[in-house]
Design an enzyme around this catalytic site. Structure first.
Site, short mmCIF file in Angstrom:
data_model
loop_
_atom_site.label_atom_id
_atom_site.label_comp_id
_atom_site.label_asym_id
_atom_site.label_seq_id
_atom_site.Cartn_x
_atom_site.Cartn_y
_atom_site.Cartn_z
N PHE A 107 0.52 -1.45 -0.12
CA PHE A 107 0.14 0.09 0.51
C PHE A 107 1.19 1.52 0.14
O PHE A 107 0.19 2.34 -0.45
CB PHE A 107 -0.92 -0.20 1.06
N LYS A 108 2.27 1.26 0.24
CA LYS A 108 3.09 2.17 0.61
C LYS A 108 3.36 2.97 -1.13
O LYS A 108 3.94 4.22 -0.81
CB LYS A 108 4.32 1.88 0.81
N ASP A 109 3.38 2.06 -1.86
CA ASP A 109 3.11 2.92 -3.25
C ASP A 109 2.30 3.89 -3.68
O ASP A 109 2.66 4.80 -4.42
CB ASP A 109 2.81 1.82 -4.21
N ALA A 112 4.17 7.11 -1.15
CA ALA A 112 5.06 7.29 -2.29
C ALA A 112 5.32 7.95 -3.32
O ALA A 112 5.89 8.69 -3.95
CB ALA A 112 6.08 5.89 -1.78
N THR A 140 7.68 0.28 3.31
CA THR A 140 7.66 1.67 3.44
C THR A 140 8.79 2.10 2.98
O THR A 140 9.06 2.49 1.42
CB THR A 140 7.57 2.52 4.70
#
Length: 471
Positions: A107-109, A112, A140
């Site tokens: 999910f960090k995509d 970021a 992350t």
């Protein structure tokens, strides 16, 4: 939009300052918008619901107004999101929000990639490099490294706890080259995070380098994570009449939580009009926030390693944002809180697969277990006083949210956040369900790359010396 500080409400800065500084050096506080504008009812009630990119543009627009023109913002969003979140129904009242369809399968995509493009946009006329420092407990770092890799004018240093993330996660971190490098710290995630935070308030270091953060302490990573809460809740709102025939449903977001940036993003979406009735803060054995909700006393502690390593956070940074937005009583009204241990995580992975056919990762499994227990009688027992809700033991903590009656009257529908591809935790998946999850090709590619991670002690002097010598 004006941004203030969680520790000093007299602070007033613009979006660029908040993004490029990461946090307020003078106070150590985190930036937060002074308001959360609601989207129009015409937008929220569109049928069919708006696309993910339309949601992203309309949500981001008020936060960058006057600093990023609409045309540039639209181009930034198109470039950031060649993928989307996917809403997958696994039973009549449960939807899994798959957040692993980006380049690093986590999910960090979502945060970021938006952040990288915003920083690149603001940095385009600068002569000196911007140096990003980021601590990671799992996903992350790889998302940030991927988002910033080969971006001109920006260097990235990733800190991760040596031996405390999955082998595949480590491969995703340790194989970067060029403007991205990884340090494997002999300590915990909290040690990594402390090194980064100390660097940000080190005036000597900041005099030498332009520093910023890419953790969820940076507002430009937090805001875009709210996009998928809005999008998924609008999708589910339109699907419920077809899937379950429930009238006036209450949509509950069940969030696997560690540093609490993801859940804070959900709060932002709710403030902007997302049809989300409430949240479940679901943690592993690092249950600092559930304990706070249960007792009213916030006590940070050293993190302990678990199978859901990205949530191994004993001192969650975004607690500061939550208490700057709400009182404890308001949190108790919105949140149910829940935690489980590794044994419960493995059982949840097995039960989810057995009951629904869905293969879920260790982090999403904790959220699924929380929701499954809540809708299968735990909330009803809590309401009628027959649940022995001991906050020091796995399960629901003893606070009754305002939406509890929606559960007991069978009007609640859950969105379970699945934050990473299960293939990233192959051995745990095999242990839980007896077979492997399919491996996305973009993960397979990193397995044969050489490791370039640099060993690092957890004391700040060693870290600072390395930064001065290598940045």
């Amino acid at each position: 939009m004006i941004y203030t500080d969680t520790r000093d409400k007299n602070v007033k800065v613009d979006f660029k300052t908040a993004v490029m500084n990461g946090m307020n050096v003078a106070t150590g506080g985190l930036y937060i918008p002074v308001e959360f504008p609601k989207l129009s009812s015409s937008f929220l009630n569109k049928k069919p619901e708006p696309s993910f990119r339309d949601v992203a543009f309309n949500m981001a627009r008020p936060y960058v107004e006057g600093e990023i023109p609409d045309a540039d913002l639209e181009a930034l969003i198109v470039d950031a999101y060649p993928f989307t979140s996917q809403v997958v129904p696994i039973d009549a009242i449960t939807y899994v929000l798959e957040l692993f369809h980006g380049p690093t399968c986590a999910f960090k995509d979502f945060g970021a990639r938006f952040m990288a493009r915003v920083m690149s946009y603001f940095n385009r006329n600068e002569n000196d490099n911007l140096h990003i420092l980021v601590a990671t407990s799992g996903d992350t770092g790889s998302a940030v490294g991927s988002a910033f890799h080969n971006v001109p004018g920006i260097d990235v240093t990733i800190l991760y706890p040596d031996g405390k993330i999955s082998p595949l996660q480590e491969k995703q971190l340790s194989t970067f080259t060029g403007n991205v490098r990884a340090l494997k710290v002999k300590g915990t995630f909290d040690d990594c995070q402390k090194l980064v935070k100390t660097a940000f308030v080190d005036n000597d270091l900041r005099a030498k380098f332009r520093l910023s953060s890419a953790n969820s302490i940076n507002i430009s990573r937090l805001l875009p994570q709210s996009f998928y809460y809005m999008y998924s809740s609008l999708v589910v709102k339109n699907r419920i009449p077809l899937d379950s025939k429930i009238e006036n449903p209450a949509i509950i977001a069940i969030v696997p939580s560690g540093n609490f940036g993801n859940l804070t993003s959900g709060l932002i979406a709710k403030e902007m009009g997302a049809p989300i009735e409430g949240f479940v803060a679901a943690t592993n054995s690092n249950h600092t926030v559930p304990d706070w909700i249960a007792t009213g006393e916030y006590t940070s502690r050293p993190s302990v390693p678990t199978l859901s390593n990205a949530m191994d956070v004993g001192a969650p940074s975004n607690y500061e944002r939550i208490i700057s937005m709400y009182s404890l009583e308001q949190v108790r009204q919105m949140f149910a809180s829940y935690w489980t241990d590794d044994e419960g995580t493995l059982k949840a992975m097995k039960d989810c697969n057995s009951n629904t056919g869905y293969i879920i990762d260790p982090h999403g499994a904790i959220a699924w277990k929380a929701w499954n227990d809540i809708r299968s009688g735990a909330m009803e027992k809590l309401v009628n006083g027959t649940l022995n809700a001991d906050y020091s033991k796995p399960g629901l903590t003893p606070n009754i949210p305002s939406w509890a009656d929606a559960v007991t009257s069978k009007r609640a529908v859950g969105i379970v956040l699945e934050t990473a591809a299960p293939a990233k935790f192959g051995s745990t998946v095999v242990k839980a369900i007896g077979r492997e999850a399919s491996m996305p090709s973009r993960l397979e590619k990193v397995l044969n790359l050489p490791d370039n991670a640099i060993p690092m002690e957890k004391d700040y002097d060693s870290f600072k010396q390395w930064l001065v010598s290598n940045l």
